[in-house]
Scaffold this motif. Structure first.
Motif, PDB file in Angstrom:
ATOM      1  N   LEU A 313      -3.407 126.674  73.259  1.00 32.49           N
ATOM      2  CA  LEU A 313      -3.852 128.036  73.555  1.00 32.49           C
ATOM      3  C   LEU A 313      -5.237 128.040  74.199  1.00 32.49           C
ATOM      4  N   LEU A 314      -6.097 127.129  73.761  1.00 34.30           N
ATOM      5  CA  LEU A 314      -7.464 127.088  74.257  1.00 34.30           C
ATOM      6  C   LEU A 314      -7.589 126.331  75.570  1.00 34.30           C
ATOM      7  N   SER A 315      -6.533 125.629  75.954  1.00 34.66           N
ATOM      8  CA  SER A 315      -6.589 124.803  77.162  1.00 34.66           C
ATOM      9  C   SER A 315      -6.417 125.644  78.425  1.00 34.66           C
ATOM     10  N   SER A 316      -7.139 125.291  79.469  1.00 35.97           N
ATOM     11  CA  SER A 316      -6.955 125.957  80.757  1.00 35.97           C
ATOM     12  C   SER A 316      -5.639 125.547  81.406  1.00 35.97           C
ATOM     13  N   HIS A 317      -5.027 124.492  80.886  1.00 34.65           N
ATOM     14  CA  HIS A 317      -3.729 124.029  81.372  1.00 34.65           C
ATOM     15  C   HIS A 317      -2.639 124.350  80.347  1.00 34.65           C
ATOM     16  N   GLN A 318      -2.715 125.538  79.786  1.00 37.31           N
ATOM     17  CA  GLN A 318      -1.784 125.984  78.754  1.00 37.31           C
ATOM     18  C   GLN A 318      -0.330 125.798  79.179  1.00 37.31           C
ATOM     19  N   ARG A 319       0.475 125.264  78.275  1.00 37.68           N
ATOM     20  CA  ARG A 319       1.910 125.124  78.491  1.00 37.68           C
ATOM     21  C   ARG A 319       2.631 126.135  77.615  1.00 37.68           C
ATOM     22  N   MET A 320       3.785 126.612  78.079  1.00 40.34           N
ATOM     23  CA  MET A 320       4.504 127.615  77.304  1.00 40.34           C
ATOM     24  C   MET A 320       5.847 127.071  76.820  1.00 40.34           C
ATOM     25  N   ASN A 321       6.305 127.615  75.679  1.00 44.51           N
ATOM     26  CA  ASN A 321       7.610 127.272  75.111  1.00 44.51           C
ATOM     27  C   ASN A 321       7.774 125.769  74.957  1.00 44.51           C
ATOM     28  N   MET A 322       6.887 125.182  74.182  1.00 42.83           N
ATOM     29  CA  MET A 322       6.900 123.734  73.987  1.00 42.83           C
ATOM     30  C   MET A 322       6.889 123.411  72.499  1.00 42.83           C
ATOM     31  N   SER A 323       7.724 122.442  72.112  1.00 42.30           N
ATOM     32  CA  SER A 323       7.720 121.932  70.745  1.00 42.30           C
ATOM     33  C   SER A 323       6.948 120.625  70.707  1.00 42.30           C
ATOM     34  N   PHE A 324       6.103 120.478  69.703  1.00 42.91           N
ATOM     35  CA  PHE A 324       5.292 119.276  69.588  1.00 42.91           C
ATOM     36  C   PHE A 324       5.913 118.253  68.648  1.00 42.91           C
ATOM     37  N   ASN A 325       7.066 118.588  68.088  1.00 40.91           N
ATOM     38  CA  ASN A 325       7.753 117.651  67.206  1.00 40.91           C
ATOM     39  C   ASN A 325       9.247 117.932  67.298  1.00 40.91           C
ATOM     40  N   ALA A 326      10.037 116.954  66.856  1.00 38.87           N
ATOM     41  CA  ALA A 326      11.494 117.048  66.996  1.00 38.87           C
ATOM     42  C   ALA A 326      12.120 118.060  66.050  1.00 38.87           C
ATOM     43  N   PHE A 327      11.337 118.613  65.116  1.00 40.58           N
ATOM     44  CA  PHE A 327      11.882 119.576  64.155  1.00 40.58           C
ATOM     45  C   PHE A 327      11.571 121.023  64.548  1.00 40.58           C
ATOM     46  N   HIS A 328      10.952 121.214  65.707  1.00 42.91           N
ATOM     47  CA  HIS A 328      10.656 122.548  66.240  1.00 42.91           C
ATOM     48  C   HIS A 328       9.829 123.380  65.261  1.00 42.91           C
ATOM     49  N   LEU A 329       8.832 122.744  64.671  1.00 38.39           N
ATOM     50  CA  LEU A 329       7.937 123.434  63.745  1.00 38.39           C
ATOM     51  C   LEU A 329       6.588 123.648  64.400  1.00 38.39           C
ATOM     52  N   VAL A 330       6.049 124.855  64.275  1.00 43.05           N
ATOM     53  CA  VAL A 330       4.721 125.223  64.765  1.00 43.05           C
ATOM     54  C   VAL A 330       4.621 124.913  66.255  1.00 43.05           C
ATOM     55  N   ASN A 331       5.348 125.684  67.040  1.00 41.05           N
ATOM     56  CA  ASN A 331       5.446 125.477  68.484  1.00 41.05           C
ATOM     57  C   ASN A 331       4.471 126.381  69.234  1.00 41.05           C
ATOM     58  N   THR A 332       4.437 126.198  70.547  1.00 44.79           N
ATOM     59  CA  THR A 332       3.678 127.105  71.394  1.00 44.79           C
ATOM     60  C   THR A 332       4.661 127.930  72.222  1.00 44.79           C
ATOM     61  N   TYR A 333       4.300 129.168  72.483  1.00 44.02           N
ATOM     62  CA  TYR A 333       5.234 130.088  73.129  1.00 44.02           C
ATOM     63  C   TYR A 333       4.567 130.771  74.327  1.00 44.02           C
ATOM     64  N   GLY A 334       5.371 131.476  75.095  1.00 45.68           N
ATOM     65  CA  GLY A 334       4.880 132.188  76.261  1.00 45.68           C
ATOM     66  C   GLY A 334       6.043 132.498  77.183  1.00 45.68           C
ATOM     67  N   ALA A 335       5.849 133.446  78.076  1.00 41.98           N
ATOM     68  CA  ALA A 335       6.935 133.823  78.981  1.00 41.98           C
ATOM     69  C   ALA A 335       6.362 134.459  80.242  1.00 41.98           C
ATOM     70  N   PHE A 336       7.016 134.170  81.358  1.00 35.65           N
ATOM     71  CA  PHE A 336       6.736 134.803  82.650  1.00 35.65           C
ATOM     72  C   PHE A 336       5.280 134.653  83.076  1.00 35.65           C
ATOM     73  N   GLY A 337       4.813 133.408  83.036  1.00 35.34           N
ATOM     74  CA  GLY A 337       3.490 133.137  83.579  1.00 35.34           C
ATOM     75  C   GLY A 337       3.438 133.390  85.075  1.00 35.34           C
ATOM     76  N   SER A 338       4.575 133.308  85.733  1.00 32.62           N
ATOM     77  CA  SER A 338       4.670 133.654  87.151  1.00 32.62           C
ATOM     78  C   SER A 338       5.875 134.562  87.345  1.00 32.62           C
ATOM     79  N   ILE A 339       5.818 135.390  88.359  1.00 32.07           N
ATOM     80  CA  ILE A 339       6.850 136.384  88.624  1.00 32.07           C
ATOM     81  C   ILE A 339       7.397 136.176  90.038  1.00 32.07           C
ATOM     82  N   ASN A 340       8.717 136.118  90.138  1.00 31.53           N
ATOM     83  CA  ASN A 340       9.342 136.012  91.459  1.00 31.53           C
ATOM     84  C   ASN A 340       9.230 137.345  92.185  1.00 31.53           C
ATOM     85  N   ARG A 341       8.939 137.279  93.468  1.00 30.27           N
ATOM     86  CA  ARG A 341       8.891 138.495  94.281  1.00 30.27           C
ATOM     87  C   ARG A 341      10.258 138.832  94.853  1.00 30.27           C
ATOM     88  N   ARG A 342      11.131 137.851  94.969  1.00 31.73           N
ATOM     89  CA  ARG A 342      12.465 138.063  95.503  1.00 31.73           C
ATOM     90  C   ARG A 342      13.501 137.469  94.556  1.00 31.73           C
TER      91      ARG A 342
END
Length: 478
Positions: A313-342
């Motif tokens: 969250l604090l990183s300028s290179h934030q990644r969205m919808n990522m799991s940091f472990n194989a059990f999908h616990l305490v993940n990072t989320y986000g959606a639509f960082g970019s929007i299609n014009r067409r």
């Protein structure tokens, strides 16, 4: 420990758990009805081929030890039955340890599915459902009052969902900063709903208000979740209203619904009970010591694992919808960082003619959710997840997103594979498979009010080019 439970949140927990069980039910039914074509033994991305390459530590799943279509079907329908039982109140009718076992079983059952689902299960709401389901294991049942720590962990999860989505927007596409993203989003989103056309046609000043309100809802309101009551309930209510707006405007599987469910962890159950004229709840006293120990251990685990999403969250290179472990616990989320014009859509067609000419008649395959026939009003499917339709949206953005599965998909159309055809709304070749198939790329846009009145079409489409040239099975080549 007197502080350990919060009796005033009994109704909040009841709503949260029953709604979460309903979403588990939808997820298991979705998996059971679609898996054969997607990841089955003869699917586009077969599980046995995946597990032969993916080690257990990277993809923990029961299917690492055994897979058959029959076993997968039994596994997912079993999950659906257990979800339905919990939804009906079974977890509140058994001892506390048994209720925890039920919730843990749901988590393990769905984790096994997600971890072999590959591209078809690469969406953020899969991890969100698993993380929420894991926390639900420690929420207790009717034999004990809700643990305070778990309610806070659920608010922390909701905060990451909302604040992460807000940050990824502000750091991403410039249209979020100049408040113009919603000039395009309702039209170009992955799977529009029946009201999306109307949302798109709202006046542009209102779109700017929508965008600004979204920033407030995701970047400011989430901090209110950690405030005293009634401010936490107000923050939760604002999040719920915002998510219902998103539910009305498009199809995002169960993403919005899990977010709504999590918001109830911040709603004052006592006030909610008074609102609906329910009888007051009698505190149940201290929780069992073994339960307190398990909740403390789960809290310590989540706090420890939170290092990775906080750093993201604090990183300028934030990644969205990522799991940091194989059990999908305490993940990072986000959606639509970019929007299609067409909006580009891949239209799949087939023909039963053996020799192709300029006069060859091509017939279009109809998909259940994604845009196709311009005169067909988009349908509402969420929270049900049409996995093929969603991936077709990515295919329209770039062929690279479909490299793994698009060829196998077309091959199955040429063989008339029943499991694949069941994923479609319309098969133009019911008697026998086509001799050739092809895919063409079209530019889609919503019609104007005038065009809708004159033609009855919700979409206007223009051919943009060839996506896949006419192809046939190698055995049919002359």
């Amino acid at each position: 420990m007197e502080w350990f439970t919060a009796s005033g949140y009994w109704l909040s927990r009841l709503v949260l758990q029953r709604a979460l069980a309903a979403l588990y039910l939808v997820a298991f039914v979705s998996a059971a009805l679609q898996f054969r074509a997607l990841i089955g033994e003869r699917g586009m991305l077969p599980v046995p081929r995946f597990t032969a390459l993916a080690p257990l530590r990277r993809a923990p799943s029961v299917f690492q030890f055994h897979y058959s279509d029959r076993f997968f079907a039994a596994w997912t329908w079993g999950g659906a039955l257990l979800s339905a039982a919990v939804l009906a109140g079974a977890a509140d009718a058994v001892p506390l340890w048994a209720a925890m076992a039920m919730w843990a079983a749901l988590w393990v059952l769905y984790l096994s599915v997600v971890n072999v689902g590959q591209t078809w299960y690469s969406f953020g709401w899969e991890s969100l459902l698993l993380e929420a389901g894991f926390l639900a294991v420690f929420l207790g049942n009717a034999r004990t009052d809700p643990p305070v720590l778990v309610l806070w962990l659920m608010r922390w999860l909701l905060f990451r969902v909302e604040f992460g989505a807000g940050l990824i927007k502000m750091r991403g596409d410039s249209c979020w900063r100049d408040l113009t993203c919603l000039y395009y989003h309702h039209e170009t989103q992955p799977m529009p709903g029946p009201l999306s056309w109307f949302f798109h046609r709202l006046p542009r000043p209102l779109h700017r208000v929508e965008t600004a309100a979204n920033h407030v809802a995701q970047l400011v309101v989430p901090f209110g979740l950690f405030a005293p009551q009634p401010f936490a309930s107000v923050a939760a209510g604002l999040i719920i209203v915002t998510q219902l707006w998103l539910v009305a405007s498009g199809n995002f599987a169960w993403l919005n619904w899990v977010t709504i469910v999590l918001a109830f962890s911040a709603v004052d159950g006592t006030a909610m009970a008074r609102l609906f004229s329910l009888p007051p709840h009698t505190p149940l006293g201290a929780a069992p010591l073994w339960f307190e120990v398990l909740v403390l251990a789960a809290t310590a685990l989540v706090v420890t694992l939170s290092w990775w999403p906080v750093r993201n969250l604090l990183s300028s290179h934030q990644r969205m919808n990522m799991s940091f472990n194989a059990f999908h616990l305490v993940n990072t989320y986000g959606a639509f960082g970019s929007i299609n014009r067409r909006r580009y859509e891949v239209v799949v067609e087939g023909t039963d003619e053996d020799v192709l000419t300029h006069g060859t008649v091509w017939k279009e395959y109809g998909f259940k959710g994604k845009p196709g026939d311009p005169r067909r009003l988009p349908r509402q499917f969420a929270p049900y997840h049409l996995r093929l339709d969603w991936l077709m949206w990515f295919a329209g953005i770039s062929p690279g997103y479909a490299r793994e599965w698009f060829g196998p998909f077309m091959e199955r159309l040429l063989t008339g594979d029943r499991a694949t055809l069941r994923l479609l709304r319309h098969n133009p070749f019911p008697a026998a498979p086509p001799t050739h198939v092809r895919a063409r790329l079209y530019l889609y846009r919503f019609t104007t009010w005038r065009e809708l009145r004159e033609t009855g079409a919700w979409w206007h489409r223009t051919l943009a080019g060839e996506y896949l040239p006419p192809t046939r099975l190698a055995a049919r080549e002359s």
